[in-house]
Scaffold this motif. Structure first.
Motif, PDB file in Angstrom:
ATOM      1  N   ALA A 210      -1.866   0.748   5.688  1.00 20.63           N
ATOM      2  CA  ALA A 210      -3.319   0.719   5.632  1.00 20.63           C
ATOM      3  C   ALA A 210      -3.753   1.761   4.604  1.00 20.63           C
ATOM      4  N   MET A 211      -4.456   1.321   3.574  1.00 24.22           N
ATOM      5  CA  MET A 211      -4.883   2.219   2.504  1.00 24.22           C
ATOM      6  C   MET A 211      -6.149   2.966   2.897  1.00 24.22           C
ATOM      7  N   GLN A 224     -10.484  -4.891  -2.899  1.00 23.52           N
ATOM      8  CA  GLN A 224     -10.725  -4.139  -1.666  1.00 23.52           C
ATOM      9  C   GLN A 224     -11.424  -4.999  -0.619  1.00 23.52           C
ATOM     10  N   VAL A 228      -9.425  -6.077   2.936  1.00 24.42           N
ATOM     11  CA  VAL A 228      -9.881  -5.480   4.184  1.00 24.42           C
ATOM     12  C   VAL A 228     -10.164  -6.552   5.245  1.00 24.42           C
ATOM     13  N   HIS A 233      -7.600  -1.796   6.350  1.00 29.66           N
ATOM     14  CA  HIS A 233      -7.692  -0.672   5.424  1.00 29.66           C
ATOM     15  C   HIS A 233      -8.941   0.147   5.758  1.00 29.66           C
TER      16      HIS A 233
END
Length: 408
Positions: A210-211, A224, A228, A233
């Motif tokens: 998970a960023m 992004q 997500v 994330h």
């Protein structure tokens, strides 16, 4: 000034010491040249303080003079924000600053290399990168439409792993993973040293994470928003990034769920040139939970992975990466670490940093990576002044100075 005056023989001795220090800046013992400077790591307390001393000596200033000369010639921080210089040329654009024409044969080899890298490898790599990015956006968007379940999590991991591996192939990446039994587990926090934006791709090539990061616009923003939906994330709005309590709260909520992927964090906060590890921000170590340290070490002989963001924008950097020979690196998964009893966040961060530096063969530096764009804080200079004044007080110099002033 009485006893506090500067004695001529002491000044002469101090001048001799300065001459020795200046020689030590450029020439090591037995006349062997060792790099740009030969540093003397003797602490200030041992070098300045001598037995039976009770007053200030003029020669004391030469310790600070030498440190200043060392910083001017080659400080240990600024050089970490420029590309690592190679012993031998790797036939890429970046060479030694003193490189000159050597021979016709070498020039021909270099020209052939340019043709291969720009006319054959670059188009192929751009094609693979486009396929990987498009697959990531489309795949995560489709998976994101599914209801939350184990099937969705499985498909999300398949999409992320597949697309990451395509992107690594676009860089001609050759990655050696060591100690896979220590890979980060769900509900944990993975921390690693930071050299390049591709660090995340290097790690996700072998597992899902998970960023954590700030919301961006453009192509990055599209990626992004798509990812997500399929994976938890943690993206923050620009206004939220400065709210430490909000950031910590959201990260703790993520770590508390043992079914969520491990968080991937680069606590240095900026890219370092893969020769050292600089100060870790303590925020990542205040969250709690298990820390999984990871050391990343690139081989500069095949390509320079370091991103000097002060010199190159992201497009120029990616062009340099994709026209290199290859990206070769080693990744070491290290045993999990937890915060010990009585250990604060800073001490824990330093312990993890030391472990990563030892494993990756990197130099450990206490400096903040924020110095890449900011000036040194006045508190650093004031700390040296306080240490020196404490030495004078401890040895009776202040009392001697006061007595001398009164007698005058």
């Amino acid at each position: 000034m009485g006893d506090a005056g500067v004695h001529p023989h002491r000044a002469a001795l101090g001048a001799g010491r300065l001459a020795g220090h200046l020689r030590g800046l450029f020439v090591g013992p037995n006349e062997d040249v060792r790099g740009i400077i030969e540093r003397d790591e003797t602490p200030m307390e041992k070098e300045i303080v001598h037995p039976h001393r009770v007053d200030f000596e003029f020669s004391d200033i030469f310790y600070f003079c030498r440190k200043g000369f060392e910083a001017i010639v080659e400080d240990e921080v600024t050089q970490r924000f420029s590309s690592e210089e190679l012993v031998s040329w790797n036939l890429l654009t970046r060479t030694n600053v003193n490189f000159h024409y050597i021979s016709l044969r070498l020039t021909i080899v270099w020209v052939i290399g340019v043709i291969v890298r720009y006319c054959f490898l670059l188009p192929l790599r751009i094609t693979l990168a486009a396929i990987g990015i498009t697959s990531m956006i489309v795949g995560t968007t489709i998976v994101g439409q599914l209801p939350n379940s184990s099937v969705k999590n499985y498909l999300s991991e398949v999409v992320h792993l597949t697309c990451s591996r395509i992107l690594v192939r676009a860089l001609s990446g050759t990655i050696h993973y060591h100690n896979k039994e220590n890979k980060p587990q769900k509900g944990g926090i993975c921390v690693a040293n930071h050299t390049s934006p591709i660090d995340a791709i290097i790690l996700t090539n072998d597992g899902c994470y998970a960023m954590v990061g700030q919301v961006h616009g453009g192509l990055m923003g599209v990626i992004q928003r798509a990812t997500v939906r399929a994976c938890p994330h943690v993206w923050f709005e620009r206004s939220e990034v400065k709210d430490r309590h909000l950031v910590t709260k959201r990260l703790r909520e993520h770590v508390a769920d043992k079914n969520k992927l491990p968080i991937l964090i680069f606590p240095e906060g900026t890219c370092i040139n893969n020769t050292s590890v600089m100060m870790f921000k303590k925020g990542s170590f205040e969250i709690g939970g298990t820390i999984y340290p990871v050391a990343i070490k690139y081989d500069p002989q095949f390509g320079d992975a370091f991103w000097n963001s002060s010199k190159y924008n992201i497009v120029s950097y990616l062009l340099r990466i994709m026209t290199s020979w290859a990206i070769v690196c080693n990744v070491w998964y290290m045993p999990p670490m937890v915060r010990q009893e009585g250990e604060d966040a800073v001490q824990f961060a330093n312990r993890v940093r030391s472990a990563i530096a030892r494993q990756g063969g990197l130099t450990e530096l206490p400096w903040d990576g924020g110095l890449k764009r900011a000036k040194v804080k006045d508190t650093f200079r004031e700390e040296q002044q306080k240490n020196f004044s404490k030495m004078l007080v401890r040895n009776g110099s202040v009392g001697s100075l006061s007595a001398g002033t009164e007698s005058d």
